[in-house]
Design an enzyme around this catalytic site. Structure first.
Site, PDB file in Angstrom:
ATOM      1  N   LYS A 160       0.842  -1.202   0.000  1.00 40.37           N
ATOM      2  CA  LYS A 160       0.000   0.000   0.000  1.00 40.37           C
ATOM      3  C   LYS A 160       0.877   1.252   0.000  1.00 40.37           C
ATOM      4  O   LYS A 160       1.025   1.920   1.027  1.00 40.37           O
ATOM      5  CB  LYS A 160      -0.938  -0.045   1.202  1.00 40.37           C
ATOM      6  CG  LYS A 160      -1.948  -1.191   1.089  1.00 40.37           C
ATOM      7  CD  LYS A 160      -2.713  -1.416   2.381  1.00 40.37           C
ATOM      8  CE  LYS A 160      -3.798  -0.417   2.595  1.00 40.37           C
ATOM      9  NZ  LYS A 160      -4.930  -0.563   1.672  1.00 40.37           N
TER      10      LYS A 160
HETATM   11  N1  PMP Z   1      -6.527  -3.824  -3.218  1.00 43.39           N
HETATM   12  C1  PMP Z   1      -6.322  -2.536  -2.943  1.00 43.39           C
HETATM   13  C2  PMP Z   1      -5.847  -1.621  -4.031  1.00 43.39           C
HETATM   14  C3  PMP Z   1      -6.547  -2.047  -1.640  1.00 43.39           C
HETATM   15  O1  PMP Z   1      -6.352  -0.760  -1.359  1.00 43.39           O
HETATM   16  C4  PMP Z   1      -7.016  -2.935  -0.648  1.00 43.39           C
HETATM   17  C5  PMP Z   1      -7.320  -2.425   0.735  1.00 43.39           C
HETATM   18  N2  PMP Z   1      -6.216  -2.514   1.559  1.00 43.39           N
HETATM   19  C6  PMP Z   1      -7.203  -4.290  -0.980  1.00 43.39           C
HETATM   20  C7  PMP Z   1      -6.957  -4.693  -2.284  1.00 43.39           C
HETATM   21  C8  PMP Z   1      -7.589  -5.296   0.056  1.00 43.39           C
HETATM   22  O2  PMP Z   1      -6.510  -5.561   0.908  1.00 43.39           O
HETATM   23  P1  PMP Z   1      -6.682  -6.007   2.414  1.00 43.39           P
HETATM   24  O3  PMP Z   1      -7.572  -7.189   2.389  1.00 43.39           O
HETATM   25  O4  PMP Z   1      -5.309  -6.315   2.888  1.00 43.39           O
HETATM   26  O5  PMP Z   1      -7.311  -4.871   3.133  1.00 43.39           O
END
Ligand code: PMP
Length: 308
Positions: A160
């Site tokens: 991220k």
């Molecule tokens: N893809 C993106 C681009 C995101 O920002 C997120 C949110 N964090 C996710 C997928 C899902 O990731 P996670 O399950 O780790 O929150």
């Protein structure tokens, strides 16, 4: 629901009232997007009067990988135990007794003009925010974005990285301004990769299918959780590329993420998915996920960190 302004924040090595956590306008990360963050949920269990933080160690691991990628020192300076203690202290000091969104943010903190990754200071902060349902969980309408997901050789979607969220914002705003709830984002080759802030699954003839890590996707922790839940409950899994029109052929489609939880998609580009209502497998996985994060399934309690 609490207000962020009334909470405490970890900033420059201390826990301070939220309004005291301020960076300079010259801060490198503020100017160049050279930071990365986590999005973690704490889920309040009313019966047990307990707050459970979900998969903290996985979040720490993803942050540490991003730290290496961005030539930062977070992974060397901050152990998992330190990370966990800071988060628990911030949440406890803020006296949170409801669902909470926890945002660790690691950033290039030097006040300096100059685009680079090397020879800069880095620091980290943790703040709290209230976050209900990020998207409606009863079934959403999506459009394919005209924007493309950043590729692994541009910034990398794997972690991220703050700067890369401008890319997600392009897709999300386009969808919202056209009257949809969320965007379906394609990669440079036209394969379906994600929502703007969620990983994506389709269901075909009882099998759940999701893009693999060679695609330009975030290595999502909810995605990993869904794969584990599916495996444990006998739902077949395939990780492979998905073409744009395959989503119109799918029996079901759902998005998942810390913010979005598990969210059925009922329409894409004006085409109904299945019969246009949340499908049985998405609904089943959604229920399993909710029970898991609230601590209602003993088998998965080791994914939870109790705060109190
Ligand atoms: N893809 C993106 C681009 C995101 O920002 C997120 C949110 N964090 C996710 C997928 C899902 O990731 P996670 O399950 O780790 O929150």
């Amino acid at each position: 629901m609490f207000k962020t302004e009334e909470t405490y924040t970890y900033f420059q090595g201390k826990i301070v009232p939220f309004h005291e956590a301020k960076v300079s306008v010259m801060c490198h990360a503020f100017n160049y997007g050279t930071g990365f963050f986590g999005g973690i949920r704490g889920n309040w269990n009313e019966e047990e009067q307990q707050l459970y933080i979900f998969r903290l160690e996985q979040h720490y691991k993803r942050l540490s990988s991003s730290s290496r990628l961005l030539l930062m020192k977070f992974h060397e300076k901050v152990s998992f135990e330190m990370f966990e203690n800071v988060i628990l202290d911030v949440v406890k000091k803020s006296n949170i007794k409801s669902d909470v969104y926890i945002r660790p943010l690691v950033y290039k903190s030097s006040d300096i003009v100059g685009v680079r990754l090397n020879d800069l200071e880095d620091d980290w902060t943790v703040y709290l925010a209230p976050l209900g349902d990020y998207v409606p969980l009863t079934g959403i309408r999506c459009c394919s974005s005209s924007w493309r997901r950043i590729s692994d050789n541009a910034i990398s979607a794997r972690g991220k990285i703050t700067g890369s969220y401008a890319n997600s914002a392009f897709s999300k705003s386009e969808a919202l301004m056209h009257g949809f709830d969320e965007a379906i984002v394609l990669d440079q080759n036209g394969f379906v990769v994600e929502g703007s802030a969620e990983n994506l699954f389709i269901v075909r003839e009882g099998t759940i299918i999701t893009p693999n890590f060679s695609s330009d996707i975030l290595e999502g922790i909810t995605r990993k959780t869904i794969l584990q839940l599916a495996q444990d409950h006998g739902i077949p899994i395939v990780e492979r590329s998905i073409g744009r029109t395959e989503i119109y052929y799918a029996d079901e489609l759902f998005l998942c993420g810390t913010g979005a939880k598990v969210c059925p998609v009922i329409e894409v580009d004006y085409r109904k998915i299945g019969d246009g209502t949340p499908g049985p497998i998405a609904t089943r996985l959604q229920k399993l996920y909710f029970d898991t994060v609230k601590g209602k399934i003993p088998q998965y309690k080791n994914w939870l960190t109790p705060v109190y």
